[in-house]
Design an enzyme around this catalytic site. Structure first.
Site, PDB file in Angstrom:
ATOM      1  N   LYS A 103       0.852  -1.185   0.000  1.00  0.00           N
ATOM      2  CA  LYS A 103       0.000   0.000   0.000  1.00  0.00           C
ATOM      3  C   LYS A 103       0.886   1.233   0.000  1.00  0.00           C
ATOM      4  O   LYS A 103       1.734   1.415   0.879  1.00  0.00           O
ATOM      5  CB  LYS A 103      -0.922   0.021   1.212  1.00  0.00           C
ATOM      6  CG  LYS A 103      -1.874   1.216   1.156  1.00  0.00           C
ATOM      7  CD  LYS A 103      -2.521   1.508   2.483  1.00  0.00           C
ATOM      8  CE  LYS A 103      -3.172   2.886   2.423  1.00  0.00           C
ATOM      9  NZ  LYS A 103      -3.598   3.371   3.732  1.00  0.00           N
ATOM     10  N   GLY A 154      -8.358   9.396   9.885  1.00  0.00           N
ATOM     11  CA  GLY A 154      -8.622   9.476  11.312  1.00  0.00           C
ATOM     12  C   GLY A 154      -9.724  10.434  11.710  1.00  0.00           C
ATOM     13  O   GLY A 154      -9.969  10.629  12.907  1.00  0.00           O
ATOM     14  N   ALA A 186      -9.812   5.668   4.483  1.00  0.00           N
ATOM     15  CA  ALA A 186      -9.755   6.828   5.378  1.00  0.00           C
ATOM     16  C   ALA A 186     -11.095   7.542   5.478  1.00  0.00           C
ATOM     17  O   ALA A 186     -11.804   7.718   4.490  1.00  0.00           O
ATOM     18  CB  ALA A 186      -8.685   7.826   4.948  1.00  0.00           C
ATOM     19  N   GLY A 187     -11.411   7.942   6.700  1.00  0.00           N
ATOM     20  CA  GLY A 187     -12.581   8.765   6.949  1.00  0.00           C
ATOM     21  C   GLY A 187     -13.779   8.034   7.506  1.00  0.00           C
ATOM     22  O   GLY A 187     -14.721   8.664   7.988  1.00  0.00           O
ATOM     23  N   ASN A 222      -8.981   1.934  10.152  1.00  0.00           N
ATOM     24  CA  ASN A 222      -8.211   1.629  11.352  1.00  0.00           C
ATOM     25  C   ASN A 222      -8.800   2.336  12.570  1.00  0.00           C
ATOM     26  O   ASN A 222      -9.291   1.710  13.496  1.00  0.00           O
ATOM     27  CB  ASN A 222      -6.748   2.034  11.173  1.00  0.00           C
ATOM     28  CG  ASN A 222      -5.898   1.649  12.378  1.00  0.00           C
ATOM     29  OD1 ASN A 222      -5.602   0.492  12.590  1.00  0.00           O
ATOM     30  ND2 ASN A 222      -5.530   2.624  13.194  1.00  0.00           N
ATOM     31  N   THR A 223      -8.806   3.672  12.530  1.00  0.00           N
ATOM     32  CA  THR A 223      -9.225   4.452  13.685  1.00  0.00           C
ATOM     33  C   THR A 223     -10.659   4.160  14.098  1.00  0.00           C
ATOM     34  O   THR A 223     -10.977   4.118  15.293  1.00  0.00           O
ATOM     35  CB  THR A 223      -9.059   5.955  13.396  1.00  0.00           C
ATOM     36  OG1 THR A 223      -7.723   6.200  12.956  1.00  0.00           O
ATOM     37  CG2 THR A 223      -9.331   6.790  14.633  1.00  0.00           C
TER      38      THR A 223
END
Length: 334
Positions: free
Chosen positions: A177, A238, A264-265, A286-287
Site C-alpha cells: 500500500k 482518522g 480513510a474517513g 483503522n481508527t
C-alpha cells in the site's frame, strides 16, 4: 578503525562501537536478531539478504534494519462474491489497520471479529535495544492473514520507495500500500509525489494499492501508471467524518478497471455500508475500530456493514422518486 579493534557505526539512528571485521549477518546475530527475517539498508542502499554474510561492516556505516515475516496465501473454497487484486483472491472486503490499539492482543481480537483477511502494517525500525520485545507477528499470524506493508508517515516519493524496497527485502512482498502525504495537518495525499512513486514502484515489479484524493482524473492516472488498486479517501485520515463526496467516489468506481476501496474517513458502520453501496470493492479502516469504546464489537459491526452494503449493491436499489408511490393500491378502499 579504533585502536581497540572496533569501528563506529550507526544502527537505526543509534551510535554503536562493534568489533571490526563483522559481517552484517554476524552483527545481526550479536544484536539478538535472526538475519533471515531482516532487511538491511547500508548507507541508503538496500543490501540483498543473500549477501548479508559476505558484506563487512565498515567504520562510519549508517545501517537501517527492519523486520517482517512472509504474508500468507489462502487455502480453501472461496465465496461466490470474492474479489481479486494483483492475482490474489479474497472473500472479506474489509481491510483493517494495526495502529492505535491498546496492545497487540486487542488488535488481534479485533482482526478476528472483523473477518478481515488483509491487515495493513507499517514498516518500522527493529528495536535493537530489546530484540525480544513482542512483535505483531506474535499475535496476528502472517500465514493466515495477508500483511500489506504501507508507507504511513512518508512525505515524499523517495522515502516511500525506500520503505517498500526494505519491506520487499524483509518479507518478499510485492503487493503493497502506497501513501505519500502532503502535510501533517490534513494528511492529504501529495498526488505529484504519489504518481511519481507509483511509476517507479511499478517499474520495479511492485503491485501498489494507492491512497489518493477522491478525484476520478487522478485515479485514472494512477491506474495508467501501474496501480493495482485505487484507494480514494472518504474524508481525512482518522477524522471519522464518513464519505464526504459520494459523487466522485462513484465516478472513480465507474471509470476504474482495477479494484476501488475507500481508504480513510470511515467512522461508523453506516459509512462502511455507504462505501459498498456505491460499488466499491472494499473498505480500509483503522481508527474507526481502534478508537471505538468497544473495538471488538465495532469490528463485528463493520464486518456486518460491509457485507450488508455489498448485498445491497448487488441487489440494485429502487429508483428514487420525487413523489410518494403507495405500496398498497388506493383503489377499492372501503
Amino acid at each position: 578503525m579504533h585502536s581497540d579493534g572496533t569501528v563506529s557505526i550507526r544502527v537505526n539512528g543509534e551510535h554503536k562501537r562493534i568489533t571490526a571485521g563483522l559481517t552484517l549477518a554476524q552483527l545481526a546475530e550479536e544484536l539478538g536478531l535472526v538475519p533471515e527475517k531482516l532487511a538491511v539498508e547500508r548507507n541508503l542502499e538496500v543490501v540483498p539478504r543473500s549477501t548479508l554474510s559476505q558484506v563487512i561492516v565498515e567504520d562510519g556505516d549508517e545501517l537501517e534494519i527492519v523486520h517482517f515475516v512472509g504474508g500468507g496465501d489462502h487455502a480453501g473454497p472461496l465465496a461466490d462474491d470474492s474479489w481479486t487484486v494483483a492475482g490474489k483472491t479474497f472473500r472479506s472486503r474489509l481491510i483493517v489497520g494495526t495502529g492505535k490499539y491498546k496492545d497487540f492482543e486487542q488488535n488481534a481480537a479485533a482482526v478476528a471479529a472483523s473477518g478481515a483477511e488483509i491487515v495493513t502494517v507499517a514498516v518500522r525500525r527493529v528495536n535493537v535495544s530489546d530484540p525480544k520485545a513482542p512483535m505483531l507477528t506474535d499475535y496476528i499470524d502472517p500465514k493466515k492473514i495477508t500483511y500489506l506493508p504501507n508507507t504511513a508517515g512518508c512525505f515524499d516519493a523517495e522515502s516511500a520507495i525506500r520503505t517498500l524496497r526494505l519491506a520487499r527485502e524483509a518479507g518478499g512482498w510485492e503487493l503493497v500500500k502506497l501513501e505519500v502525504l502532503g502535510e501533517a495537518r490534513t494528511l492529504y495525499p501529495d498526488m505529484v509525489e504519489t504518481l511519481r512513486a507509483t511509476e517507479v514502484l511499478a517499474k520495479e515489479g511492485f503491485k501498489p494499492m494507492v491512497y489518493c484524493v477522491d478525484d476520478p482524473i487522478a485515479a485514472k492516472r494512477l491506474e495508467d501508471a501501474g496501480a493495482v488498486a485505487i484507494m480514494p479517501l472518504g474524508a481525512p485520515i482518522g477524522s471519522g467524518l464518513g464519505i464526504q463526496n459520494q459523487v466522485t467516489i462513484r465516478l472513480i468506481v465507474e471509470g476504474a478497471k482495477v479494484p476501488v476501496l475507500v481508504d480513510a474517513g470511515v467512522g461508523s458502520a453506516s459509512d462502511a455500508a455507504v462505501a459498498m453501496e456505491l460499488g466499491c470493492d472494499g473498505v480500509l479502516m483503522n481508527t474507526a475500530i481502534a478508537e471505538a469504546k468497544d473495538p471488538i464489537l465495532m469490528a463485528a459491526a463493520m464486518k456486518a456493514a460491509v457485507e450488508a452494503g455489498r448485498l445491497s449493491y448487488r441487489a440494485g436499489r429502487m429508483a428514487k422518486r420525487r413523489y410518494a408511490d403507495p405500496s398498497s393500491p388506493l383503489a377499492g378502499l372501503i
